[in-house]
Design a protein around this motif. Sequence first.
Motif, PDB file in Angstrom:
ATOM      1  N   MET A   1       0.857  -1.176   0.000  1.00 49.71           N
ATOM      2  CA  MET A   1       0.000   0.000   0.000  1.00 49.71           C
ATOM      3  C   MET A   1       0.900   1.236   0.000  1.00 49.71           C
ATOM      4  O   MET A   1       1.796   1.340   0.829  1.00 49.71           O
ATOM      5  N   ASN A   2       0.637   2.164  -0.902  1.00 51.97           N
ATOM      6  CA  ASN A   2       1.502   3.344  -0.940  1.00 51.97           C
ATOM      7  C   ASN A   2       1.021   4.415   0.061  1.00 51.97           C
ATOM      8  O   ASN A   2      -0.053   4.301   0.656  1.00 51.97           O
ATOM      9  N   LYS A   3       1.838   5.426   0.200  1.00 52.77           N
ATOM     10  CA  LYS A   3       1.596   6.496   1.165  1.00 52.77           C
ATOM     11  C   LYS A   3       0.239   7.176   0.957  1.00 52.77           C
ATOM     12  O   LYS A   3      -0.467   7.482   1.919  1.00 52.77           O
ATOM     13  N   PHE A   4      -0.139   7.410  -0.276  1.00 52.86           N
ATOM     14  CA  PHE A   4      -1.376   8.136  -0.551  1.00 52.86           C
ATOM     15  C   PHE A   4      -2.618   7.318  -0.189  1.00 52.86           C
ATOM     16  O   PHE A   4      -3.619   7.867   0.249  1.00 52.86           O
ATOM     17  N   VAL A   5      -2.534   6.015  -0.355  1.00 55.52           N
ATOM     18  CA  VAL A   5      -3.642   5.143   0.057  1.00 55.52           C
ATOM     19  C   VAL A   5      -3.764   5.168   1.582  1.00 55.52           C
ATOM     20  O   VAL A   5      -4.877   5.244   2.123  1.00 55.52           O
ATOM     21  N   LYS A   6      -2.652   5.136   2.262  1.00 56.28           N
ATOM     22  CA  LYS A   6      -2.661   5.196   3.730  1.00 56.28           C
ATOM     23  C   LYS A   6      -3.257   6.520   4.213  1.00 56.28           C
ATOM     24  O   LYS A   6      -4.052   6.546   5.153  1.00 56.28           O
ATOM     25  N   ILE A   7      -2.878   7.606   3.572  1.00 60.56           N
ATOM     26  CA  ILE A   7      -3.443   8.912   3.931  1.00 60.56           C
ATOM     27  C   ILE A   7      -4.943   8.926   3.653  1.00 60.56           C
ATOM     28  O   ILE A   7      -5.724   9.427   4.472  1.00 60.56           O
ATOM     29  N   ALA A   8      -5.359   8.357   2.527  1.00 59.96           N
ATOM     30  CA  ALA A   8      -6.788   8.318   2.179  1.00 59.96           C
ATOM     31  C   ALA A   8      -7.583   7.506   3.206  1.00 59.96           C
ATOM     32  O   ALA A   8      -8.676   7.918   3.621  1.00 59.96           O
ATOM     33  N   ILE A   9      -7.038   6.383   3.636  1.00 57.93           N
ATOM     34  CA  ILE A   9      -7.714   5.567   4.652  1.00 57.93           C
ATOM     35  C   ILE A   9      -7.809   6.344   5.962  1.00 57.93           C
ATOM     36  O   ILE A   9      -8.872   6.379   6.604  1.00 57.93           O
TER      37      ILE A   9
END
Length: 157
Positions: A1-9
Amino acid sequence: MNKFVKIAIALVVCLAVGYSASLVTRPSVQSWYPTIEKPFFNPPNWIFMPVWTLLYVLMAVAAGLVWDKIKEQNEEVKKALGFFLIQLILNAIWSYLFFGLKNPMLALIEIGLLWLMIYETYLKFIKINKTAGYLLIPYLAWVGFAAILNASIWWLN
């Protein structure tokens, strides 16, 4: 999972907490809150939604940046995110205590715990990612102001 997906979650989680708190807050803002004494520095009601939305976005970005370091600093990240989740739960509970139960004194005690937990989260985040730590400073400041406002409302009423 990339950084942007983690931020979105993290953003979905933070905004969900904010939304759930608003469900308790909204009815009281229209009925109970206008009837109580407030200090001269009480902001207008319309300011709270945009401020909290911005703060939840900043919190989410901070959490996502910390979460992104989980491979390099597994234990530290898990501990930091644990503190983050605790403060997020305390954040939601404050709305229930103040607006739901209409109990400024109990909310005042709880907001003190919330501020301390945010500060501890800040200390943990800044060791993992300086930007993430800095992103929590407006939140710390706003909750500090909210604590003073809460104390003033309790005192006046």
